[in-house]
Design a protein around this motif. Sequence first.
Motif, PDB file in Angstrom:
ATOM      1  N   THR A 178       0.850  -1.189   0.000  1.00 52.34           N
ATOM      2  CA  THR A 178       0.000   0.000   0.000  1.00 52.34           C
ATOM      3  C   THR A 178       0.883   1.236   0.000  1.00 52.34           C
ATOM      4  OG1 THR A 178      -1.815  -1.087   1.163  1.00 52.34           O
ATOM      5  CG2 THR A 178      -1.697   1.312   1.322  1.00 52.34           C
ATOM      6  N   TYR A 179       0.559   2.158  -0.880  1.00 52.60           N
ATOM      7  CA  TYR A 179       1.342   3.387  -1.021  1.00 52.60           C
ATOM      8  C   TYR A 179       0.961   4.372   0.081  1.00 52.60           C
ATOM      9  CZ  TYR A 179       3.135   7.662  -3.273  1.00 52.60           C
ATOM     10  OH  TYR A 179       3.796   8.833  -3.558  1.00 52.60           O
ATOM     11  N   VAL A 180       1.945   4.785   0.858  1.00 54.86           N
ATOM     12  CA  VAL A 180       1.750   5.754   1.942  1.00 54.86           C
ATOM     13  C   VAL A 180       2.785   6.862   1.766  1.00 54.86           C
ATOM     14  CG1 VAL A 180       1.707   6.101   4.440  1.00 54.86           C
ATOM     15  CG2 VAL A 180       0.917   3.931   3.476  1.00 54.86           C
ATOM     16  N   GLU A 200       3.387   7.269   7.704  1.00 57.99           N
ATOM     17  CA  GLU A 200       4.068   5.977   7.723  1.00 57.99           C
ATOM     18  C   GLU A 200       4.831   5.763   9.025  1.00 57.99           C
ATOM     19  OE1 GLU A 200       6.842   3.045   4.989  1.00 57.99           O
ATOM     20  OE2 GLU A 200       6.770   5.187   4.511  1.00 57.99           O
ATOM     21  N   THR A 224       0.102  -4.445   2.728  1.00 53.53           N
ATOM     22  CA  THR A 224      -1.353  -4.365   2.861  1.00 53.53           C
ATOM     23  C   THR A 224      -1.870  -5.372   3.871  1.00 53.53           C
ATOM     24  OG1 THR A 224      -1.492  -3.664   0.545  1.00 53.53           O
ATOM     25  CG2 THR A 224      -3.531  -4.414   1.582  1.00 53.53           C
ATOM     26  N   THR A 251      -3.316   9.399   2.512  1.00 49.77           N
ATOM     27  CA  THR A 251      -3.370   8.403   1.446  1.00 49.77           C
ATOM     28  C   THR A 251      -2.827   7.075   1.952  1.00 49.77           C
ATOM     29  OG1 THR A 251      -3.156  10.028  -0.329  1.00 49.77           O
ATOM     30  CG2 THR A 251      -2.475   7.782  -0.837  1.00 49.77           C
ATOM     31  N   GLY A 252      -3.539   6.018   1.657  1.00 44.50           N
ATOM     32  CA  GLY A 252      -3.218   4.691   2.174  1.00 44.50           C
ATOM     33  C   GLY A 252      -4.280   4.216   3.140  1.00 44.50           C
ATOM     34  N   GLU A 281      -6.843   1.334   2.300  1.00 41.00           N
ATOM     35  CA  GLU A 281      -6.563  -0.100   2.391  1.00 41.00           C
ATOM     36  C   GLU A 281      -6.832  -0.661   3.785  1.00 41.00           C
ATOM     37  OE1 GLU A 281      -6.041  -1.876  -0.112  1.00 41.00           O
ATOM     38  OE2 GLU A 281      -5.539  -0.387  -1.647  1.00 41.00           O
TER      39      GLU A 281
END
Length: 333
Positions: free
Chosen positions: A55-57, A63, A81, A101-102, A105
């Motif tokens: 998952t893009y963070v 993060e 994820t 963002t993230g 998920e």
Amino acid sequence: VDDPAWSTANWDQDINAWTSFSSDCSATFGCTDSLATNYNSTATTDDGSCTYQMTYVPDDNFEQALIDLGLDDILDDLVRTVSIDTVTNLNVSNKNISDLTGIEEFSSLTILNCGYNPMLTLNISQNINLIDLRCANNNLSSINLQNNTALTTLVLTSFTFSGMITNLDLSNNTALSYLRCENNQLTNLDLSHNTALTKLYCDGNQLTHLDVSVNSNLVRLSCPFNQITNLDLSQLGLLYALTCKDNQLTNLNLRNGNNLNYGAINTTNNPNLYCIDVDDPTWSIANWSNVDSWTSFSSNCNSVYGCTDPTASNYDATATDDDGSCIAACNII
């Protein structure tokens, strides 16, 4: 062999280059982690080849917060994820996060606290299991809650009178029971679909009208520091706490049959509020003190006092309550 490492170090002659040593030559090598995308159920020995959905963070502070919670290990804009999609409760408040963002998920998330972060936007459209969302003191100007139909608690308060939310669509949030949206820029608040609401705090907005006629489960209402002119609470038979100070009220109807159970009310600083409709004016005078000196209590503030006897010489056809002023008409002979 007994010890592959020892054999490799000591038996280097007369062994083919393609021949290796092992303590179990029947082993099957592969990814043995069932959570990996390339899991090999037949593998008996892990060969380090496992790969995972990531998952893009992009926000480093977000993060890092996940690392601190044990949900990640390396600050590289990527989180497994599988480490987050079963999380049900996430508190990342006051972490200086600008971008969440993230969060999409976190598919099992039911409780999210992301308050006190400088976020301009928040996309929780995929977090359909959310029941409790607390985002106080952010920089949000809007929020889309259309997919969050399970929400029961929503906190969008700005404690510094600097909130920027101008519109709040709660039409799909029919389970909502607790709402705080203080100190934003709301000019309208439609609660017609939120009949489960029990506690409402909408202080410090720009509301001129507040209709709670269908919100019969309300027990606590706080709406000071607005521009509300009319407030009819006659349908709120469970209400026991009210603060509506610092508005522009001209009409306030508290005649709901439950006044005796009120803890207190505060209607001060309403310069044009001269009368409050209540169940029992005598009881209200004795028990409610946070009222402007020019405001009185009545069982019917719409009363027009005068002579109601049509045979009297001073009969007033507009009067609804007789004030004892009637004068008998004299017959001239």
